[in-house]
Scaffold this active site. Structure first.
Site, PDB file in Angstrom:
ATOM      1  N   TYR A  19      52.868  58.723  48.012  1.00  0.00           N
ATOM      2  CA  TYR A  19      54.040  57.892  47.683  1.00  0.00           C
ATOM      3  C   TYR A  19      54.827  58.430  46.497  1.00  0.00           C
ATOM      4  CZ  TYR A  19      52.040  54.198  50.645  1.00  0.00           C
ATOM      5  OH  TYR A  19      51.550  53.477  51.691  1.00  0.00           O
ATOM      6  N   LYS A  43      26.091  40.992  33.686  1.00  0.00           N
ATOM      7  CA  LYS A  43      27.378  40.347  33.992  1.00  0.00           C
ATOM      8  C   LYS A  43      28.224  41.252  34.897  1.00  0.00           C
ATOM      9  CE  LYS A  43      29.506  42.296  29.820  1.00  0.00           C
ATOM     10  NZ  LYS A  43      29.961  41.993  28.432  1.00  0.00           N
ATOM     11  N   MET A  82      46.565  52.526  47.964  1.00  0.00           N
ATOM     12  CA  MET A  82      45.598  51.425  48.061  1.00  0.00           C
ATOM     13  C   MET A  82      44.276  51.884  48.668  1.00  0.00           C
ATOM     14  SD  MET A  82      45.926  47.728  49.976  1.00  0.00           S
ATOM     15  CE  MET A  82      47.316  47.171  49.000  1.00  0.00           C
ATOM     16  N   ARG A  91      37.131  36.625  18.870  1.00  0.00           N
ATOM     17  CA  ARG A  91      37.215  36.285  20.286  1.00  0.00           C
ATOM     18  C   ARG A  91      36.458  34.980  20.457  1.00  0.00           C
ATOM     19  NH1 ARG A  91      35.141  40.749  24.602  1.00  0.00           N
ATOM     20  NH2 ARG A  91      33.187  39.649  24.274  1.00  0.00           N
TER      21      ARG A  91
END
Ligand SMILES: *Cc1c(COP(=O)(O)O)cnc(C)c1O
Length: 396
Positions: free
Chosen positions: A283, A48, A331, A149
């Site tokens: 930043y 998966k 990013m 779940r």
């Protein structure tokens, strides 16, 4: 696909900004180690989420080459993609377990995919598709034994089993699997483990008394496969351990389990420069240089899957030395303080790997970011090319 350097310690390919190396020989070795631990049950290769970031198709094909006959996917789309890529039902059963209303039931039936059913709505939609296609379904009934779940609650289990058996008697499906999933198999001694084993035994007992004759009963994920042999039943579903990572890093390392990390992540220094003391970095100036020093620019960021939570803590190795992310991960890039060293621009930055070169491992990033190694490898962005080494030839 490149199949160089079977040792899996391939260097970052020429000219690339960053690259994940996927060591398929390690994957096959891990499968062999796991199969030794699970002598009496079959192994499902859980592929998966693009095989936890490693590439679903290459990993599935290598698992088949290593003798695996079950593949696990979450979504029907993931399962269908494996069939569309040419993995035939004779080669592997494919199970998918997370359905939502209106899902591609008919396509799944045509592709001979095993489906998991947790509730009546899903059985109803499946049977509509069976009538529409004329193809009987292979069903794994999922019990919620305590995870809370997906899966059917104990008080609804008899009705679900009985409804499935009526459909089986009508030739519409075959209940081939009974299964469940652990909440805390990665916490040895957690009280839920025993409670879930008992709840699973009760769910099996009801279904078997009602007349279900499953091909496979399955409960174990990686931690249960490695730590709880009494939970192996007929099939174990392994993801993380197959990719060479430890599901219980506080208890044992991959090597302790005979496992080797499959993924390595490298980047190439994009800039090296001298800066004075007191210079803000990245930043928000979360980091300020403590004195005259050198900075290295690493051209990967959160768009590539480097967690922003690694700001100020993520480890890398450059020129044999460990360095820490200085300031915020942006990013597309982050910075490390090189402490006055002047490596060449273009030098390889090892973010994580199998540790054989002394580099950090995915688990080190997980610890630095307050997460688990599952997330570190799975979130690796699509912008990072994967290079496959050590392949058996299964990829062609
Ligand atoms: C992801 C998943 C697994 C595999 O878990 P690992 O701990 O990675 O081995 C097994 N079963 C189910 C239902 C899953 O969702």
């Amino acid at each position: 696909m490149t199949t160089a350097n079977t040792t899996g310690t391939a260097m970052l390919a020429e000219g690339l900004r960053a690259e994940a190396t996927i060591d398929l020989a390690a994957l096959r070795g891990n499968i062999a180690s796991l199969r030794e631990r699970v002598p009496s049950a079959a192994l499902m290769a859980v592929v998966k989420a693009d095989a936890y970031g490693h590439g679903a198709l290459p990993c599935a094909l290598e698992a088949l080459a290593a003798g695996v006959r079950w593949l696990g996917a979450t979504t029907p789309e993931e399962a269908l993609a494996l069939r569309a890529a040419g993995i035939a039902p004779e080669q592997a059963r494919v199970l998918c377990w997370l359905w939502t209303p209106g899902g591609p039931w008919a396509q799944a039936l045509r592709a001979d995919i095993d489906v998991s059913i947790s509730g009546q709505w899903a059985l109803d939609e499946l049977l509509d598709a069976v009538r529409a296609t004329g193809i009987p379904a292979r069903v794994h009934l999922k019990a919620d034994t305590g995870l809370g779940r997906n899966g059917c609650q104990p008080h609804d289990w008899p009705d679900l089993v009985d409804a499935a058996l009526r459909a089986q008697a009508a030739g519409q499906l075959e209940v081939v699997g009974l299964w469940s999933h652990f909440a805390a198999a990665d916490e040895p001694g957690h009280p839920s483990i025993r409670a879930q084993q008992e709840a699973f035994a009760a769910a099996l007992a009801y279904a078997e008394r009602a007349g279900v004759r499953p091909e496979v009963r399955h409960l174990a994920n990686s931690p249960a496969t490695l730590l709880l042999p009494q939970t192996h039943y007929d099939l174990v579903r392994t993801g993380l351990s197959m990719y060479g990572l430890s599901p219980v890093p506080e208890v044992a390392s991959p090597a302790d389990f005979g496992l080797r990390p499959v993924m390595s992540l490298s980047a190439r220094l994009a800039l090296v420069k001298q800066v004075p003391g007191g210079h803000g970095v990245s930043y928000g100036h979360q980091y300020t240089t403590p004195g005259d020093t050198t900075l290295g620019l690493v051209p990967v960021g959160y768009a590539d899957g480097i967690p922003r939570h690694a700001s100020g803590t993520g480890p890398v190795q450059i020129g044999g030395k460990w360095r820490t992310v200085a300031g915020r991960v942006a990013m597309d890039q982050f910075v490390v303080d090189l402490g006055g060293d002047m490596p060449e621009v273009g030098e390889e930055v090892l973010l994580f790997g199998n540790g054989e070169r002394g580099e950090p491992m995915a688990e080190d990033w997980a610890r630095a970011c307050g997460t688990i190694s599952y997330e570190i490898v799975t979130r690796l962005g699509s912008r990072v090319p994967r290079r496959y080494v050590g392949g058996s030839g299964a990829l062609g």
